[in-house]
Design an enzyme around this catalytic site. Structure first.
Site, PDB file in Angstrom:
ATOM      1  CB  THR A 276      -5.424   3.331  -6.217  1.00 26.71           C
ATOM      2  OG1 THR A 276      -4.853   2.049  -5.927  1.00 26.71           O
ATOM      3  CG2 THR A 276      -6.871   3.349  -5.754  1.00 26.71           C
TER       4      THR A 276
ATOM      5  CE  LYS B 144      -6.911  -2.293  -5.686  1.00 26.40           C
ATOM      6  NZ  LYS B 144      -7.860  -1.410  -4.979  1.00 26.40           N
TER       7      LYS B 144
ATOM      8  CG  HIS C 299     -11.008   1.633  -2.751  1.00 26.45           C
ATOM      9  ND1 HIS C 299     -10.012   2.194  -3.507  1.00 26.45           N
ATOM     10  CD2 HIS C 299     -10.575   1.723  -1.469  1.00 26.45           C
ATOM     11  CE1 HIS C 299      -9.044   2.617  -2.730  1.00 26.45           C
ATOM     12  NE2 HIS C 299      -9.367   2.339  -1.477  1.00 26.45           N
TER      13      HIS C 299
ATOM     14  CB  SER D 123      -0.908   0.000   1.227  1.00 24.24           C
ATOM     15  OG  SER D 123      -1.544   1.251   1.395  1.00 24.24           O
TER      16      SER D 123
ATOM     17  CE1 TYR E 139      -5.697   5.997  -3.424  1.00 27.23           C
ATOM     18  CE2 TYR E 139      -3.999   4.907  -2.108  1.00 27.23           C
ATOM     19  CZ  TYR E 139      -5.313   5.004  -2.537  1.00 27.23           C
ATOM     20  OH  TYR E 139      -6.245   4.110  -2.081  1.00 27.23           O
TER      21      TYR E 139
END
Length: 373
Positions: free
Chosen positions: A167, A241, A265, A118, A141
């Protein structure tokens, strides 16, 4: 009143499925942390439908098929994997186990799969990418400035990550009411170890008439131009994603993305968005094999992976289930969960007459009360 139980050091006989880990995790996590993990956006309709979609889809068993020598191996973005279960990016893992991402990395290595770390991991990426370890992909991100985003990309490359996942479905946080009611807040000692320490670009204005969504939270939100830019900044394959619409899937391929992740998500951002499984067939039809498709959101059984592959997925990502296993039994629990999912998939393949993942097609799904034709 006693607090949460410590992680187990062995696997009890009654832990035999992802659902068992989910139930047992309630004993190992504080109530507010559990609400953060389990909660979805709004009324949690999409959260529930993610798993209900798999339950509603039935299998078509086939008998007397020779499946000797079958296997679940696949090639994905240059990785040779033993099975199609990848570990999805889940943030703040030291919330759930003191070892956090280090425990998960050990399990991924033991079970020969990809660990997608992550963007808000609580462990430095350099500690997770080790010689002989699991292949590590890194979640991106888009930051408030391209300079900051480029810094994250350089960190991932220098650390030895083998792919990036950008993402795109959470430019702002969903309204997770269960989490709000529980009063969850991140502990002060937890830090996102791999995020750049930069000041965000100021939002456009404050005061009456200014929207906290459009004028503030979304003021620096990325667009497709930023994804175009990102793909050109790196030699690593980039997966996009958070794709549900086939037009967005096609747009991701146009940017040069190496693959897409069909995901809502985990139902945590926009309630009443479609179940990821329901969105998958249209995306697969539009892409027609141009790039790999990963399915995320709702995987709880090996048979779920089978159904996703039958509808066009190349592989699947597991999120909450491995966090449940992490909370219950650390690396041992995550490895045991992955082994269980793989064995469930193998059994499903054998009983539907599929020796290899490439054999799994929509013909192995039961389409209605009438006999298949």
């Amino acid at each position: 009143m006693t607090g949460p139980l410590p992680p187990l050091t062995s696997i009890p006989r009654d832990l035999v499925s992802a659902g068992d880990y989910a139930r047992r995790a309630q004993d190992h996590l504080p109530p507010a942390t559990l609400a953060y993990l389990e909660g979805g956006a709004g009324d949690e309709i999409t959260l529930r439908e993610n798993t209900a979609a798999f339950s509603a889809l039935k299998l078509a068993p086939r008998q007397l098929v020779d499946v000797k020598g079958g296997h679940t191996r696949l090639s994905l973005a240059g990785e040779q994997l033993a099975h199609p279960f990848l570990l999805a990016p889940v943030g703040w893992q030291k919330l759930f186990h003191p070892g956090g991402e280090l425990e998960v990395a050990r399990a991924a290595q033991a079970m020969d799969t990809v660990f997608a770390v992550s963007a808000v991991a609580t462990t430095a990426i350099e500690a997770l990418v080790v010689p002989g370890g699991a292949p590590v992909w890194f979640q991106i991100y888009m930051q408030a400035s391209r300079e900051a985003t480029a810094g994250v990309v350089r960190l991932a490359e220098a650390s030895g990550c083998r792919a990036l996942i950008v993402t795109v479905d959470a430019p702002l946080a969903g309204l997770r009411n269960r989490e709000q009611r529980a009063g969850f807040a991140l502990p002060a000692h937890l830090e996102a170890e791999n995020m750049p320490e930069v000041q965000p670009i100021p939002a456009a204005g404050e005061g009456a008439g200014v929207s906290r969504v459009f004028d503030q939270a979304m003021h620096t939100a990325p667009t497709w131009k930023d994804v175009d830019w990102l793909v050109r900044q790196t030699r690593l394959p980039v997966f996009v994603k958070g794709i549900l619409h086939p037009d967005d899937a096609a747009r991701a391929v146009e940017t040069g993305a190496a693959g897409v992740v069909v995901s809502n998500h985990g139902g945590r951002v926009l309630d009443t968005a479609p179940a990821a499984l329901h969105a998958l067939p249209a995306v697969a039809a539009r892409l027609n094999g141009a790039v790999p498709i990963l399915l995320d959101s709702g995987i709880r059984r090996g048979a779920d992976a089978f159904k996703a592959i039958a509808l066009g997925a190349t592989a699947v990502m597991v999120g909450r289930p491995y966090i449940h296993a992490l909370a219950v039994a650390g690396a041992l629990g995550v490895a045991h969960l992955l082994r269980t999912l793989r064995e469930e998939l193998e059994i499903t393949m054998a009983l539907t007459g599929c020796a290899r993942l490439a054999d799994i097609t929509a013909d192995h799904l039961w389409r209605g009360p009438e006999s298949p034709t």
